[in-house]
Write a protein that holds these residues in place. Structure first.
Motif, PDB file in Angstrom:
ATOM      1  N   ARG A 184       0.787  -1.209   0.034  1.00 23.93           N
ATOM      2  CA  ARG A 184       0.168   0.031  -0.039  1.00 23.93           C
ATOM      3  C   ARG A 184       0.887   1.060  -0.104  1.00 23.93           C
ATOM      4  NH1 ARG A 184      -3.961  -0.144   4.693  1.00 23.93           N
ATOM      5  NH2 ARG A 184      -4.964   1.370   3.722  1.00 23.93           N
ATOM      6  N   PRO A 185       0.400   2.414  -0.247  1.00 22.13           N
ATOM      7  CA  PRO A 185       1.209   3.579  -0.358  1.00 22.13           C
ATOM      8  C   PRO A 185       1.926   3.722   0.863  1.00 22.13           C
ATOM      9  CG  PRO A 185      -0.688   4.000  -1.543  1.00 22.13           C
ATOM     10  CD  PRO A 185      -1.057   2.641  -0.938  1.00 22.13           C
ATOM     11  N   ARG A 186       1.330   3.577   1.941  1.00 20.48           N
ATOM     12  CA  ARG A 186       2.171   3.767   3.255  1.00 20.48           C
ATOM     13  C   ARG A 186       3.301   2.901   3.374  1.00 20.48           C
ATOM     14  NH1 ARG A 186      -0.786   1.809   8.405  1.00 20.48           N
ATOM     15  NH2 ARG A 186      -1.172  -0.527   7.840  1.00 20.48           N
ATOM     16  N   HIS A 187       3.063   1.653   3.188  1.00 13.34           N
ATOM     17  CA  HIS A 187       4.295   0.586   2.956  1.00 13.34           C
ATOM     18  C   HIS A 187       5.365   1.181   2.062  1.00 13.34           C
ATOM     19  CE1 HIS A 187       0.936  -2.491   3.579  1.00 13.34           C
ATOM     20  NE2 HIS A 187       1.516  -2.369   4.583  1.00 13.34           N
ATOM     21  N   LEU A 188       5.240   1.898   0.992  1.00 14.97           N
ATOM     22  CA  LEU A 188       6.219   2.198   0.118  1.00 14.97           C
ATOM     23  C   LEU A 188       6.845   3.370   0.779  1.00 14.97           C
ATOM     24  CD1 LEU A 188       7.264   2.071  -2.920  1.00 14.97           C
ATOM     25  CD2 LEU A 188       5.382   3.918  -3.368  1.00 14.97           C
ATOM     26  N   VAL A 189       6.293   4.382   1.276  1.00 16.49           N
ATOM     27  CA  VAL A 189       6.961   5.284   2.053  1.00 16.49           C
ATOM     28  C   VAL A 189       7.827   4.827   3.012  1.00 16.49           C
ATOM     29  CG1 VAL A 189       6.622   7.661   3.406  1.00 16.49           C
ATOM     30  CG2 VAL A 189       4.881   6.893   1.358  1.00 16.49           C
ATOM     31  N   ALA A 190       7.502   4.122   3.648  1.00 18.45           N
ATOM     32  CA  ALA A 190       8.247   3.436   5.053  1.00 18.45           C
ATOM     33  C   ALA A 190       9.338   2.847   4.304  1.00 18.45           C
ATOM     34  CB  ALA A 190       7.397   2.542   5.897  1.00 18.45           C
ATOM     35  N   LEU A 191       9.194   1.846   3.266  1.00 11.28           N
ATOM     36  CA  LEU A 191      10.218   1.143   2.753  1.00 11.28           C
ATOM     37  C   LEU A 191      11.410   2.292   2.159  1.00 11.28           C
ATOM     38  CD1 LEU A 191       8.523  -1.839   1.038  1.00 11.28           C
ATOM     39  CD2 LEU A 191       9.891  -1.630   2.951  1.00 11.28           C
TER      40      LEU A 191
END
Length: 153
Positions: free
Chosen positions: A36-43
């Motif tokens: 999800r977008p929030r996963h992408l930001v964290a990664l």
């Protein structure tokens, strides 16, 4: 200036509209990757900082600590990140991107580039560069210092 003065250009509604279009398309291309977008930001933050404490990551993401734990549980469950105790402070957890996380992030970034090409198709490369620079400048007034994210690694 009156409320009916239409000579003033207001960007908020356009930014909101483009953001919504981008978000919907991003969600659809990230879903097959299990992200999800929030996963992408964290990664992305983890790739750019090398590692982070959970608390610093929560600050960088402007998220509540409890929500960050859930986010990290998702990522750790897919072997995209690993958590370990900080050698300096055993009460803290240090979060690092795994090789699998780095590979998944690279695939996601390719998918995101295609979305951006689609959403910004009417802009030529120079206009895109200018848009990026202007948005970066506007966002810099609200940026979180990510140097703290690398602390205690």
């Amino acid at each position: 200036m009156s409320v009916t003065d239409r000579t003033v250009h207001r960007c908020g509604p356009l930014l909101d509209h483009l953001g919504r279009l981008t978000r919907l398309r991003c969600e659809s291309v990230l879903a097959p990757l299990g992200l999800r977008p929030r996963h992408l930001v964290a990664l992305t933050v983890l790739r750019d900082t090398g590692c982070s404490t959970q608390q610093a990551l929560a600050a960088s993401l402007a998220m509540d600590g409890t929500n960050v734990v859930g986010l990290l549980n998702d990522l750790e469950g897919d072997n995209l990140i690993q958590r370990r105790r900080s050698p300096e402070d055993r009460r803290r957890h240090v979060v690092e991107l795994t090789e699998a996380g780095l590979e998944r992030l690279a695939k996601a970034e390719l998918a995101m580039a295609a979305v951006e090409d689609e959403v910004l198709a009417k802009l030529d490369p120079e206009q895109r560069k200018t848009l990026y620079e202007l948005l970066h400048l506007a966002a810099s007034n609200h940026a979180v210092d990510c140097a703290a994210a690398a602390a205690d690694c």
